[in-house]
Design a protein around this motif. Structure first.
Motif, PDB file in Angstrom:
ATOM      1  N   ILE A 411       0.834  -1.208   0.000  1.00  0.00           N
ATOM      2  CA  ILE A 411       0.000   0.000   0.000  1.00  0.00           C
ATOM      3  C   ILE A 411       0.865   1.252   0.000  1.00  0.00           C
ATOM      4  O   ILE A 411       0.625   2.203  -0.768  1.00  0.00           O
ATOM      5  CB  ILE A 411      -0.946  -0.010   1.212  1.00  0.00           C
ATOM      6  CG1 ILE A 411      -1.958  -1.158   1.084  1.00  0.00           C
ATOM      7  CG2 ILE A 411      -1.675   1.335   1.348  1.00  0.00           C
ATOM      8  CD1 ILE A 411      -2.764  -1.402   2.342  1.00  0.00           C
ATOM      9  N   ILE A 412       1.881   1.288   0.859  1.00  0.00           N
ATOM     10  CA  ILE A 412       2.763   2.452   0.930  1.00  0.00           C
ATOM     11  C   ILE A 412       3.508   2.642  -0.390  1.00  0.00           C
ATOM     12  O   ILE A 412       3.648   3.767  -0.898  1.00  0.00           O
ATOM     13  CB  ILE A 412       3.755   2.309   2.100  1.00  0.00           C
ATOM     14  CG1 ILE A 412       3.017   2.354   3.442  1.00  0.00           C
ATOM     15  CG2 ILE A 412       4.817   3.408   2.044  1.00  0.00           C
ATOM     16  CD1 ILE A 412       2.292   3.656   3.728  1.00  0.00           C
ATOM     17  N   ALA A 413       3.982   1.544  -0.984  1.00  0.00           N
ATOM     18  CA  ALA A 413       4.695   1.631  -2.254  1.00  0.00           C
ATOM     19  C   ALA A 413       3.798   2.216  -3.341  1.00  0.00           C
ATOM     20  O   ALA A 413       4.213   3.094  -4.110  1.00  0.00           O
ATOM     21  CB  ALA A 413       5.201   0.255  -2.677  1.00  0.00           C
ATOM     22  N   ARG A 414       2.554   1.751  -3.407  1.00  0.00           N
ATOM     23  CA  ARG A 414       1.627   2.265  -4.409  1.00  0.00           C
ATOM     24  C   ARG A 414       1.302   3.734  -4.155  1.00  0.00           C
ATOM     25  O   ARG A 414       1.246   4.542  -5.091  1.00  0.00           O
ATOM     26  CB  ARG A 414       0.356   1.412  -4.410  1.00  0.00           C
ATOM     27  CG  ARG A 414      -0.778   1.931  -5.309  1.00  0.00           C
ATOM     28  CD  ARG A 414      -0.320   2.200  -6.720  1.00  0.00           C
ATOM     29  NE  ARG A 414       0.254   1.028  -7.348  1.00  0.00           N
ATOM     30  CZ  ARG A 414       0.876   1.066  -8.520  1.00  0.00           C
ATOM     31  NH1 ARG A 414       1.045   2.218  -9.151  1.00  0.00           N
ATOM     32  NH2 ARG A 414       1.374  -0.044  -9.042  1.00  0.00           N
ATOM     33  N   ALA A 415       1.079   4.101  -2.901  1.00  0.00           N
ATOM     34  CA  ALA A 415       0.758   5.490  -2.577  1.00  0.00           C
ATOM     35  C   ALA A 415       1.905   6.430  -2.952  1.00  0.00           C
ATOM     36  O   ALA A 415       1.693   7.501  -3.527  1.00  0.00           O
ATOM     37  CB  ALA A 415       0.421   5.623  -1.092  1.00  0.00           C
ATOM     38  N   LEU A 416       3.134   6.027  -2.638  1.00  0.00           N
ATOM     39  CA  LEU A 416       4.288   6.861  -2.972  1.00  0.00           C
ATOM     40  C   LEU A 416       4.465   6.981  -4.480  1.00  0.00           C
ATOM     41  O   LEU A 416       4.812   8.053  -5.001  1.00  0.00           O
ATOM     42  CB  LEU A 416       5.554   6.283  -2.344  1.00  0.00           C
ATOM     43  CG  LEU A 416       5.680   6.460  -0.834  1.00  0.00           C
ATOM     44  CD1 LEU A 416       6.810   5.605  -0.288  1.00  0.00           C
ATOM     45  CD2 LEU A 416       5.905   7.924  -0.480  1.00  0.00           C
ATOM     46  N   HIS A 417       4.212   5.893  -5.205  1.00  0.00           N
ATOM     47  CA  HIS A 417       4.336   5.947  -6.654  1.00  0.00           C
ATOM     48  C   HIS A 417       3.264   6.867  -7.252  1.00  0.00           C
ATOM     49  O   HIS A 417       3.538   7.646  -8.166  1.00  0.00           O
ATOM     50  CB  HIS A 417       4.225   4.549  -7.250  1.00  0.00           C
ATOM     51  CG  HIS A 417       4.626   4.482  -8.687  1.00  0.00           C
ATOM     52  ND1 HIS A 417       5.932   4.591  -9.097  1.00  0.00           N
ATOM     53  CD2 HIS A 417       3.886   4.344  -9.819  1.00  0.00           C
ATOM     54  CE1 HIS A 417       5.984   4.517 -10.418  1.00  0.00           C
ATOM     55  NE2 HIS A 417       4.748   4.357 -10.874  1.00  0.00           N
ATOM     56  N   CYS A 418       2.041   6.783  -6.736  1.00  0.00           N
ATOM     57  CA  CYS A 418       0.972   7.666  -7.200  1.00  0.00           C
ATOM     58  C   CYS A 418       1.315   9.126  -6.924  1.00  0.00           C
ATOM     59  O   CYS A 418       1.074  10.008  -7.758  1.00  0.00           O
ATOM     60  CB  CYS A 418      -0.343   7.304  -6.526  1.00  0.00           C
ATOM     61  SG  CYS A 418      -1.086   5.756  -7.101  1.00  0.00           S
ATOM     62  N   LEU A 419       1.871   9.398  -5.735  1.00  0.00           N
ATOM     63  CA  LEU A 419       2.265  10.763  -5.394  1.00  0.00           C
ATOM     64  C   LEU A 419       3.307  11.282  -6.378  1.00  0.00           C
ATOM     65  O   LEU A 419       3.220  12.416  -6.863  1.00  0.00           O
ATOM     66  CB  LEU A 419       2.807  10.807  -3.967  1.00  0.00           C
ATOM     67  CG  LEU A 419       3.303  12.169  -3.483  1.00  0.00           C
ATOM     68  CD1 LEU A 419       2.151  13.165  -3.390  1.00  0.00           C
ATOM     69  CD2 LEU A 419       4.011  12.049  -2.136  1.00  0.00           C
ATOM     70  N   ALA A 420       4.298  10.450  -6.678  1.00  0.00           N
ATOM     71  CA  ALA A 420       5.345  10.858  -7.609  1.00  0.00           C
ATOM     72  C   ALA A 420       4.774  11.109  -9.000  1.00  0.00           C
ATOM     73  O   ALA A 420       5.154  12.072  -9.671  1.00  0.00           O
ATOM     74  CB  ALA A 420       6.432   9.785  -7.665  1.00  0.00           C
ATOM     75  N   GLN A 421       3.860  10.262  -9.442  1.00  0.00           N
ATOM     76  CA  GLN A 421       3.231  10.463 -10.744  1.00  0.00           C
ATOM     77  C   GLN A 421       2.445  11.764 -10.779  1.00  0.00           C
ATOM     78  O   GLN A 421       2.504  12.526 -11.751  1.00  0.00           O
ATOM     79  CB  GLN A 421       2.307   9.289 -11.072  1.00  0.00           C
ATOM     80  CG  GLN A 421       3.035   8.021 -11.482  1.00  0.00           C
ATOM     81  CD  GLN A 421       2.072   6.924 -11.858  1.00  0.00           C
ATOM     82  OE1 GLN A 421       1.071   6.692 -11.176  1.00  0.00           O
ATOM     83  NE2 GLN A 421       2.367   6.229 -12.950  1.00  0.00           N
ATOM     84  N   ASN A 422       1.685  12.016  -9.706  1.00  0.00           N
ATOM     85  CA  ASN A 422       0.891  13.244  -9.650  1.00  0.00           C
ATOM     86  C   ASN A 422       1.775  14.479  -9.683  1.00  0.00           C
ATOM     87  O   ASN A 422       1.478  15.469 -10.362  1.00  0.00           O
ATOM     88  CB  ASN A 422       0.027  13.257  -8.387  1.00  0.00           C
ATOM     89  CG  ASN A 422      -1.036  12.185  -8.398  1.00  0.00           C
ATOM     90  OD1 ASN A 422      -1.382  11.654  -9.459  1.00  0.00           O
ATOM     91  ND2 ASN A 422      -1.565  11.843  -7.234  1.00  0.00           N
ATOM     92  N   GLN A 423       2.873  14.444  -8.931  1.00  0.00           N
ATOM     93  CA  GLN A 423       3.766  15.592  -8.891  1.00  0.00           C
ATOM     94  C   GLN A 423       4.476  15.784 -10.229  1.00  0.00           C
ATOM     95  O   GLN A 423       4.688  16.914 -10.661  1.00  0.00           O
ATOM     96  CB  GLN A 423       4.770  15.430  -7.761  1.00  0.00           C
ATOM     97  CG  GLN A 423       4.126  15.521  -6.383  1.00  0.00           C
ATOM     98  CD  GLN A 423       5.124  15.380  -5.248  1.00  0.00           C
ATOM     99  OE1 GLN A 423       6.197  14.813  -5.422  1.00  0.00           O
ATOM    100  NE2 GLN A 423       4.751  15.869  -4.084  1.00  0.00           N
ATOM    101  N   ASN A 424       4.822  14.674 -10.871  1.00  0.00           N
ATOM    102  CA  ASN A 424       5.468  14.771 -12.173  1.00  0.00           C
ATOM    103  C   ASN A 424       4.513  15.357 -13.215  1.00  0.00           C
ATOM    104  O   ASN A 424       4.885  16.185 -14.043  1.00  0.00           O
ATOM    105  CB  ASN A 424       5.945  13.385 -12.629  1.00  0.00           C
ATOM    106  CG  ASN A 424       6.756  13.450 -13.900  1.00  0.00           C
ATOM    107  OD1 ASN A 424       7.805  14.083 -13.936  1.00  0.00           O
ATOM    108  ND2 ASN A 424       6.284  12.788 -14.935  1.00  0.00           N
ATOM    109  N   THR A 425       3.215  14.935 -13.137  1.00  0.00           N
ATOM    110  CA  THR A 425       2.219  15.470 -14.054  1.00  0.00           C
ATOM    111  C   THR A 425       2.011  16.958 -13.827  1.00  0.00           C
ATOM    112  O   THR A 425       1.917  17.753 -14.772  1.00  0.00           O
ATOM    113  CB  THR A 425       0.867  14.730 -13.867  1.00  0.00           C
ATOM    114  OG1 THR A 425       1.070  13.343 -14.123  1.00  0.00           O
ATOM    115  CG2 THR A 425      -0.184  15.275 -14.797  1.00  0.00           C
TER     116      THR A 425
END
Length: 430
Positions: A411-425
């Protein structure tokens, strides 16, 4: 090869620059084979790389391989008569701009956390003022063991930066956290390429707030409304988030559980208290995870004294009012954090979770079926469906039955990856 007579001044922390001197330590893990690729990447980036291997590391990869890749003789012994003619280990410690240990085994982490200097690599680490980083690599059970987590926390306090570990298949056949980050991901972190890779799981500058446990809504001085939540999942999430390197604040209802190492804990009783604390902290966090089983209702009024039975009356009528919706309140904040919710359902689990994701404007939701006795409340195991936004789409990831501690890392891995994607977008938007 001994270090130069006159070491250069230490380079400030940040991305690697051509000519930086990297002391690459390799300890005795199967992931040592990856270190050859890592050494090559650093050399290609223009770094000077000096490899130091523990005795056990040489059982997995030969010094000759690393020498060929770096152009420098590998150092393996603290008591090398030739190198120590001029106190070579001290000169080598002064030479390094950065010390990177990859892989870092549980044994090496334990020795460094205790300040031992019983071989060349640990001695160099104690004798050097260089920036220090390590990429842990070990079996998932070893990584999650409380002793390893205590050592990891001590190393962070001592100034070490931990890169990873990642989660996934392991050489022993297990699945879970403990894999060494891939060489290109470690290089990306050190070289500051700005790309999103598995290195996004490294969260040293992230602040994650997690709610856990039940709430208690008082009826009178001795009775309350509550639920069966044990807090296990929320506490496992806090431990996993801290293991990723993040700063973690845990807001918990009344549970009898030890606080994970390195986690800031705030205890509350009621939903209103939890909301007040959450609103104060959520303004200064990157990810808010609402894992607490918050009571939906509370008594309209709390009796000042114990409610007494009335002879002859078979019923008692209580007036309940709705509690505040904590997760919806946080997700409605302007410039608020990424918000992850939980949907504990007994039927139509995914359908209800998708509805909750949309209705409360969440970024991600974890859906689980609490009707199964071996899963959910009070159990050590859980299974879940992870749903998250990807632009206008909703992506899905099925997590099978597993230990809550293992699921927490996913869960933490997915949340951090989503955060990084959102910030990159956001950063690339016109």
């Amino acid at each position: 090869m001994s270090a130069p007579d006159q070491p250069s001044p230490s380079t400030p922390s940040g991305s690697l620059l051509p000519g930086q001197r990297v002391l690459l330590g390799i300890s005795a893990g199967i992931a040592a084979y990856k270190s050859a690729f890592l050494a090559r990447l650093l050399v290609q980036a223009g770094c000077e790389v000096q490899v130091v291997m523990t005795e056990g590391a040489q059982a997995f990869i030969t010094p000759l391989t690393l020498q060929a890749l770096t152009g420098r003789a590998v150092r393996t012994s603290l008591l090398d008569p030739t190198a120590e003619l001029g106190m070579g280990h001290i000169e080598l410690a002064r030479w390094a701009d950065r010390i990177l240990i990859a892989p870092a085994t549980a044994d090496l982490m334990a020795r460094l956390a205790q300040g031992q200097a019983d071989d060349l690599l640990t001695t160099l680490c104690l004798a050097s003022d260089a920036e220090k980083l390590m990429a842990p690599a070990m079996n998932q059970a070893m990584w999650r063991h409380p002793a390893t987590q205590r050592n990891a926390e001590q190393l962070r306090q001592d100034g070490w930066t931990l890169l990873g570990p990642a989660a996934g298949d392991q050489a022993c056949g297990d699945v879970g956290p403990g894999r060494m980050l891939e060489p290109d991901d470690i290089a990306a972190l050190m070289l500051d390429t700005g790309t999103i890779t598995a290195a996004d799981l490294f969260a040293s500058e992230r602040h994650i707030v997690i709610t856990a446990g039940p709430t208690r809504e008082p009826l009178d001085p001795v009775r309350y409304l509550s639920n069966h939540s044990s807090g296990k999942m929320g506490f496992a999430l806090a431990e996993a988030a801290r293991a990723s390197g993040a700063q973690v604040t845990l807001i918990t209802g009344p549970v009898d559980r030890p606080t994970p190492a390195g986690v800031t804990r705030i205890d509350v009783e009621t939903a209103e208290q939890m909301l007040e604390v959450a609103q104060d902290i959520a303004t200064d966090c990157d990810i808010f995870i609402g894992c607490a089983a918050v009571a939906d209702y509370r008594a309209a009024t709390t009796a000042e004294h114990k409610i007494k039975k009335v002879d002859g009356e078979q019923e008692l009528t209580l007036k309940l009012v709705k509690n505040p919706d904590i997760i919806a309140t946080i997700s409605a904040m302007s410039d608020g954090p990424m918000v992850v919710g939980f949907a504990a359902e007994t039927r139509d689990v995914e359908a209800y979770a998708r509805s909750k994701l949309e209705r409360k404007n969440l970024d991600m939701i974890v859906a689980n079926d609490v009707s199964q006795q071996q899963l959910g409340f009070g159990s050590d195991n859980n299974a879940a469906i992870l749903l998250w936004r990807d632009g206008n789409d909703i992506e899905r990831q099925q997590e099978p039955t597993q230990a809550k501690s293992q699921l927490a890392h996913a869960i933490i891995a997915r949340a951090l990856h989503c955060l990084a994607q959102n910030q990159n977008t956001s950063s690339t938007a016109p």
